[in-house]
Design an enzyme around this catalytic site. Structure first.
Site, mmCIF file in Angstrom:
data_model
loop_
_atom_site.group_PDB
_atom_site.id
_atom_site.type_symbol
_atom_site.label_atom_id
_atom_site.label_comp_id
_atom_site.label_asym_id
_atom_site.label_seq_id
_atom_site.Cartn_x
_atom_site.Cartn_y
_atom_site.Cartn_z
ATOM 1 N N TYR A 142 0.797 -1.220 0.000
ATOM 2 C CA TYR A 142 0.000 0.000 0.000
ATOM 3 C C TYR A 142 0.837 1.281 0.000
ATOM 4 O O TYR A 142 0.788 2.059 -0.947
ATOM 5 C CB TYR A 142 -0.959 0.002 1.197
ATOM 6 C CG TYR A 142 -1.969 -1.115 1.111
ATOM 7 C CD1 TYR A 142 -2.952 -1.113 0.130
ATOM 8 C CD2 TYR A 142 -1.923 -2.196 1.984
ATOM 9 C CE1 TYR A 142 -3.870 -2.142 0.028
ATOM 10 C CE2 TYR A 142 -2.835 -3.232 1.886
ATOM 11 C CZ TYR A 142 -3.798 -3.211 0.905
ATOM 12 O OH TYR A 142 -4.697 -4.231 0.792
ATOM 13 N N PRO A 155 -11.840 0.325 -3.193
ATOM 14 C CA PRO A 155 -13.119 -0.157 -3.715
ATOM 15 C C PRO A 155 -14.260 0.805 -3.397
ATOM 16 O O PRO A 155 -14.159 1.646 -2.500
ATOM 17 C CB PRO A 155 -13.347 -1.482 -2.970
ATOM 18 C CG PRO A 155 -12.068 -1.792 -2.273
ATOM 19 C CD PRO A 155 -11.389 -0.478 -2.057
ATOM 20 N N HIS A 372 -7.819 1.291 1.208
ATOM 21 C CA HIS A 372 -7.590 -0.075 1.657
ATOM 22 C C HIS A 372 -6.432 -0.271 2.632
ATOM 23 O O HIS A 372 -6.298 -1.330 3.236
ATOM 24 C CB HIS A 372 -7.312 -0.910 0.407
ATOM 25 C CG HIS A 372 -7.840 -2.283 0.479
ATOM 26 N ND1 HIS A 372 -7.693 -3.088 1.586
ATOM 27 C CD2 HIS A 372 -8.514 -3.024 -0.424
ATOM 28 C CE1 HIS A 372 -8.253 -4.259 1.338
ATOM 29 N NE2 HIS A 372 -8.750 -4.240 0.132
ATOM 30 N N SER A 485 -8.680 -13.298 -1.823
ATOM 31 C CA SER A 485 -7.920 -13.178 -0.580
ATOM 32 C C SER A 485 -8.628 -13.838 0.582
ATOM 33 O O SER A 485 -9.838 -13.809 0.700
ATOM 34 C CB SER A 485 -7.589 -11.723 -0.257
ATOM 35 O OG SER A 485 -8.575 -11.153 0.531
ATOM 36 N N THR A 496 -3.913 -10.519 5.047
ATOM 37 C CA THR A 496 -4.493 -11.476 4.088
ATOM 38 C C THR A 496 -3.438 -12.421 3.528
ATOM 39 O O THR A 496 -2.247 -12.141 3.551
ATOM 40 C CB THR A 496 -5.129 -10.754 2.878
ATOM 41 O OG1 THR A 496 -4.096 -10.070 2.151
ATOM 42 C CG2 THR A 496 -6.206 -9.786 3.307
ATOM 43 N N SER A 585 -13.226 -11.185 -5.293
ATOM 44 C CA SER A 585 -13.541 -11.199 -3.867
ATOM 45 C C SER A 585 -15.028 -11.378 -3.668
ATOM 46 O O SER A 585 -15.825 -11.086 -4.554
ATOM 47 C CB SER A 585 -13.086 -9.900 -3.194
ATOM 48 O OG SER A 585 -13.736 -8.795 -3.773
#
Length: 660
Positions: A142, A155, A372, A485, A496, A585
């Site tokens: 990230y 998302p 995220h 994940s 994850t 997902s």
């Protein structure tokens, strides 16, 4: 509600044990327990059953006591041979016979030499840390990632569609959602989110405390992340203007929704002109934004306003109404949450660095955009379910609260720097290109749902994963590396692991479905084998026994110790199996809601799905510039695949259960 990757986590299907303190949750406890149980049961990995390291933080109030969970497991380092054996099994369906032979040699060499040395370094590191992966994952996946968080990282999570009759209904609804999120925040602070178990192991609840008051700070090369969980306000963004809105009174109680609604209405009446879209800078690549952030932070007034935005519990974007095209409503809803639909629409009315952005449009589109970095999707998903359920159960929800409110304060941001003007222009152009490039199709498949799949004694998540494999194979005549994940919440600070959904069994099934000589009996058998294979890998991943995070750890050991990165990481098996042309997902909720995001590769698709009892909602995305992908054709092919799989199973039902 439940959530699986891109980021999202994937817990177990069996009902977790009920914690001893269930009766201590107060008036919202039962609902929270049900939501937690649901998020674990629905989001299952088919019969299987969060903490980031602060880089820096500041707080305007006293620190909140974190929930102590001394029984969480320490994150392990697997034996290298075990991981490499599993890795070789996962790459088989993706390689030619020649490539597979080559890979066997490369992997054996890695096991004997460089891999062994890096394994020793990782074991030494792991012995000194409770979770050697968590802070490295936060940084590598990230904070060092340089593409925009818009589309590539963050998302969109929809709420059920609303029908606002007028502006009063719009602000009333928004105020009640804000109140509900404040109530959820209170539950987190009071440690009233139930601790659940996967088998005998507690699951880490720390991610719930990482989402309120959290913000990324753009820096060149590596971003920072700041935590301010004790914040008592939100920042409202309307027509690109920013307002600090206290949601707690001086007595520490949540301010009643009607008082919040009056303030929102006041903000909307004041701001008749559109402001400078400073928020659009947050949609750009991280290095572009980091450079612009330095210019923006030049003045003390701007610095103060930026800190207030960053320290807010969350932001609230009151968007400009946009007309909806018939038949495109769901597609436009999720795209508006992912990127704001471009600079001429609402992309400037955002602050993409905030972990939680509540977005509300007078056209009835509502949802979250979530950054995220600090957490997987479960806390975000549970929040939506909690607020929607509370508002559904009680038409007066939010009415009883403190009336001791402080008028909303406007935050001033100014631009007198030519370099900043250029950055704004570039960010507008870039987000418009990004919005144009991302294509989305929301498939609301009503042929069947979880109930039918369970009657076939198959796990819904694994069934959908195999359907995605089949649809891709039908379109592209080859299997994709497919990412899903699994959460690692049995570990202290767990994030994850990757479920590698492409297997020898899924490829064998896909080929059988395309082979006119194959019988339906053979196809049904291969389908069940493919589902079982996926379930087996998912169980391993949930126990921290996948391959991707271990291999990442070995690579990071090389980088951290100034050693050359082994050739293994350029090998055909490694490269092909981590080029995830299907990024998937599960985010399950009983409501008409879903999550969506962009593809992980230029030549791939993303698919986030919500399997409900009688239908499945799937958000499928692809890139416009890729000549070989087609999101609309993929949606049709996936629908066809679902029906073909149903047909095969109905002709070959499962063996009746023994009565013994």
């Amino acid at each position: 509600m439940n959530t699986t990757p891109m980021s999202c986590s994937t817990p177990l299907e069996r009902i977790p044990e009920r914690p001893d303190n269930e009766m201590k949750f107060g008036r919202n406890g039962k609902l929270l327990w049900n939501l937690t149980k649901s998020s674990l049961g629905q989001q299952s990995q088919n019969g299987i059953a969060k903490k980031a390291l602060p880089a820096s933080s500041y707080s305007t109030a006293q620190k909140i006591a974190a929930l102590e969970q001394p029984n969480l497991l320490k994150y392990h380092v697997l034996p290298l041979e075990e991981t490499l054996n599993r890795f070789m099994t996962t790459v088989e369906p993706l390689l030619t016979p020649e490539e597979l032979e080559q890979q066997k040699g490369i992997t054996a060499e890695f096991l004997k030499n460089q891999g062994r040395d890096l394994q020793q370094l990782l074991e030494e590191t792991g012995s000194k840390e409770k979770n050697w992966l968590a802070h490295r994952w936060l940084k590598a996946a990230y904070l060092q990632y340089r593409d925009p968080v818009t589309v590539f990282v963050s998302p969109g999570m929809t709420f059920p569609k609303q029908d606002f009759k007028d502006s009063r209904a719009f602000v009333d609804y928004t105020a009640r959602v804000i109140f509900g999120l404040g109530e959820f925040n209170d539950m987190v602070h009071a440690n009233k989110i139930p601790v659940v178990k996967m088998g005998k192991n507690e699951l880490d609840n720390s991610q719930f405390g990482k989402v309120f008051g959290t913000c990324r700070i753009p820096r060149r090369g590596t971003d920072e992340i700041v935590y301010n969980p004790s914040s008592d306000y939100v920042v409202v963004i309307y027509r690109n203007h920013f307002y600090q809105l206290k949601i707690y009174g001086k007595d520490g109680k949540l301010i009643a929704a009607p008082c919040l609604a009056a303030q929102l209405e006041n903000i909307m009446q004041k701001e008749t002109n559109v402001g400078v879209p400073f928020g659009i800078l947050t949609t750009d690549s991280r290095d572009n934004w980091a450079e612009a952030y330095e210019y923006l932070s030049d003045s003390p007034g701007n610095r103060d306003s930026l800190k207030i935005i960053q320290s807010a519990l969350f932001t609230v974007s009151l968007d400009e109404a946009t007309p909806l095209k018939d038949g495109e409503e769901a597609n436009e809803l999720i795209l508006s949450l992912i990127h704001g639909s471009g600079s001429k629409t609402n992309s400037g009315n955002r602050w993409m660095d905030k972990t939680i952005q509540l977005v509300v449009n007078p056209n009835g589109n509502v949802g979250f955009t979530y950054e995220h970095s600090p957490a997987e999707g479960q806390p975000i998903a549970m929040m939506m379910d909690y607020v929607v359920q509370k508002m559904k159960e009680d038409p007066n929800f939010g009415d009883s609260g403190s009336e001791d409110f402080t008028p909303a304060q406007k935050l001033l941001l100014s631009s007198s720097n030519k370099s900043l003007e250029k950055a704004l222009t570039a960010a507008q152009e870039n987000v418009d290109k990004l919005a144009d490039a991302l294509q989305m199709k929301v498939l609301k498949f009503d042929g069947f749902g979880k109930d039918f799949i369970k009657k076939q004694r198959l796990g819904p998540d694994s069934f959908i994963q195999i359907a995605l494999q089949l649809a891709f194979f039908k379109m592209h005549s080859e299997p994709p590396a497919q990412y899903e994940s699994a959460h690692l919440r049995i570990f202290d600070g767990g994030r994850t692991e990757t479920i590698r959904s492409c297997s020898n069994e899924s490829l064998s099934f896909s080929r059988a479905m395309q082979d006119s000589n194959a019988t339906d009996q053979e196809r049904a058998r291969k389908l069940r084998e493919a589902v079982t294979s996926h379930q087996t890998y998912a169980k391993l991943a949930l126990q921290g026994k996948g391959v991707d995070r271990h291999l990442l750890g070995l690579k990071l050991m090389a980088l951290e110790n100034s050693k050359p990165v082994p050739e293994f990481f350029k090998s055909p098996g490694f490269v092909k199996s981590s080029h995830f042309r299907m990024s998937t997902s599960q985010v399950a909720t009983k409501y008409d809601a879903f999550m969506g995001y962009g593809p992980a590769t230029d030549d791939g698709y993303a698919c986030c799905y919500n399997p409900r009892d009688s239908d499945i909602i799937l958000a499928i995305s692809a890139w416009r510039h890729c000549p070989i992908t087609d999101h609309l054709k993929f949606a049709k092919t996936l629908e066809q695949s679902f029906f073909e799989m149903k047909n095969v199973l109905e002709k070959n039902p499962p063996e009746p259960k023994s009565k013994l």
